[in-house]
Design a protein around this motif. Structure first.
Motif, PDB file in Angstrom:
ATOM      1  N   GLY A  39       0.760  -1.100  -0.165  1.00  0.00           N
ATOM      2  CA  GLY A  39       0.059   0.091   0.111  1.00  0.00           C
ATOM      3  C   GLY A  39       0.857   1.196  -0.065  1.00  0.00           C
ATOM      4  N   HIS A 205       6.883  -2.224   0.232  1.00  0.00           N
ATOM      5  CA  HIS A 205       6.714  -1.288  -1.039  1.00  0.00           C
ATOM      6  C   HIS A 205       7.379  -1.802  -2.263  1.00  0.00           C
ATOM      7  CE1 HIS A 205       6.341   2.124   2.013  1.00  0.00           C
ATOM      8  NE2 HIS A 205       5.389   2.542   1.294  1.00  0.00           N
ATOM      9  N   ILE A 220      -4.112  -5.187   0.002  1.00  0.00           N
ATOM     10  CA  ILE A 220      -3.620  -3.806  -0.284  1.00  0.00           C
ATOM     11  C   ILE A 220      -4.214  -3.019   0.891  1.00  0.00           C
ATOM     12  CG2 ILE A 220      -3.703  -1.828  -2.079  1.00  0.00           C
ATOM     13  CD1 ILE A 220      -3.651  -3.802  -4.358  1.00  0.00           C
ATOM     14  N   ALA A 222      -5.108   0.753   2.327  1.00  0.00           N
ATOM     15  CA  ALA A 222      -5.247   2.221   1.971  1.00  0.00           C
ATOM     16  C   ALA A 222      -6.068   2.941   3.016  1.00  0.00           C
ATOM     17  CB  ALA A 222      -5.439   2.582   0.448  1.00  0.00           C
ATOM     18  N   ILE A 238       1.148  -4.783  -9.408  1.00  0.00           N
ATOM     19  CA  ILE A 238       1.543  -3.455  -8.875  1.00  0.00           C
ATOM     20  C   ILE A 238       2.985  -3.085  -9.124  1.00  0.00           C
ATOM     21  CG2 ILE A 238       2.129  -2.655  -6.387  1.00  0.00           C
ATOM     22  CD1 ILE A 238      -0.334  -4.254  -5.266  1.00  0.00           C
ATOM     23  N   PHE A 243      -0.509   1.310  -7.818  1.00  0.00           N
ATOM     24  CA  PHE A 243      -1.565   1.030  -7.040  1.00  0.00           C
ATOM     25  C   PHE A 243      -2.839   1.773  -7.286  1.00  0.00           C
ATOM     26  CE2 PHE A 243       1.823   0.829  -3.875  1.00  0.00           C
ATOM     27  CZ  PHE A 243       1.490  -0.487  -3.290  1.00  0.00           C
ATOM     28  N   TYR A 246      -6.188   0.110  -7.946  1.00  0.00           N
ATOM     29  CA  TYR A 246      -6.918  -0.491  -6.762  1.00  0.00           C
ATOM     30  C   TYR A 246      -7.222   0.720  -5.838  1.00  0.00           C
ATOM     31  CZ  TYR A 246      -4.535  -4.749  -8.345  1.00  0.00           C
ATOM     32  OH  TYR A 246      -3.979  -5.546  -8.958  1.00  0.00           O
TER      33      TYR A 246
END
Length: 253
Positions: A39, A205, A220, A222, A238, A243, A246
């Motif tokens: 994320g 990451h 994921i 966020a 990803i 990202f 998503y």
């Protein structure tokens, strides 16, 4: 396969503030599985890892954490560690006056409640250090004092291999490492999977550290919520596309 970790609707805030950081996290990790948590910056990934370890900076306001059949939601960090969870940190702290060898030996004795014979312990420690390409002299250096970033991460993986936890939470273990250091740390994680067979929750990451691992599930995170989940192919997506897709799908839910 039975779940070693069950996170149920977990809500977390900073202990000294009222702002909620995690807004109802649900996450199951099966015994021996490899899960990846990805994320953007500030999503709450490290907060989740620290909360699972009972970090006193955070307060669980709702939900439940079940580990190996036990409710550890409000347990202290030392009890959680003794139960079989290990966590490596983005920025390992220096511990002046405590050597690497003494730190690990004490940690093992606290976990098992058994006294370790010095000769047997040092033999096992040096054998494990060899796997990580660590000079034996590091055993007598104060933990992380004067260590480079790569040496600190190697020292944490050394602890992982010696402590043999049922679940390892690795928070940005590959952050800031050069290619050789990533390769060595990855070899240590592979060794953990091969010899211990424990579960992994890898917060990252990047994807370099995942290249040699079989990933079972990707999550994921966020804005304090898990917005998407999938298999290992999500990591590749990803890595190639970022990202954004998503994050948009999460915002549309």
């Amino acid at each position: 396969m039975s779940d070693i970790l069950q996170v149920k609707d977990l809500k977390v805030k900073l202990a000294e503030e009222d702002t909620e950081i995690l807004h109802g996290i649900n996450l199951n990790v099966g015994a021996g599985e490899v899960h990846v948590l990805m994320g953007p910056n500030g999503a709450g990934k490290s907060t989740l890892g620290s909360s699972l370890m009972g970090d006193p900076r955070y307060k669980v306001t709702d939900g439940q954490v079940i580990f190996d059949g036990q409710d550890i939601t409000h347990e202290s960090t030392d009890k959680i560690a003794r139960a079989g969870i290990f966590m490596s940190f983005q920025n390992p702290i220096e511990v002046p006056g405590i050597t690497v060898a003494n730190f690990i030996r004490t940690a093992i004795e606290n976990k098992t409640g058994e006294h370790l014979k010095a000769w047997d312990f040092m033999k096992d420690l040096k054998k494990t250090m060899k796997v990580l390409d660590m000079d034996p002299s590091y055993a007598e250096r104060d933990l992380n004092v004067g260590f480079s970033g790569g040496e600190k991460k190697k020292a944490e993986i050394l602890q992982l291999l010696m402590l043999k936890p049922k679940l390892a939470i690795l928070d940005e273990t590959d952050s800031g490492l050069d290619v050789d250091a990533v390769r060595t740390v990855s070899a240590g994680i592979e060794e953990y999977k091969k010899t211990v067979g424990g579960a992994l929750l890898i917060i990252t990451h990047a994807t370099r550290i995942l290249e040699s691992l079989k990933v079972d599930r990707t999550h994921i995170l966020a804005d304090g919520r898990i917005i998407a989940e999938g298999d290992a192919s999500m990591v590749d997506d990803i890595n190639e596309n970022g990202f954004e897709k998503y994050l948009k799908e999460g915002a549309d839910k």
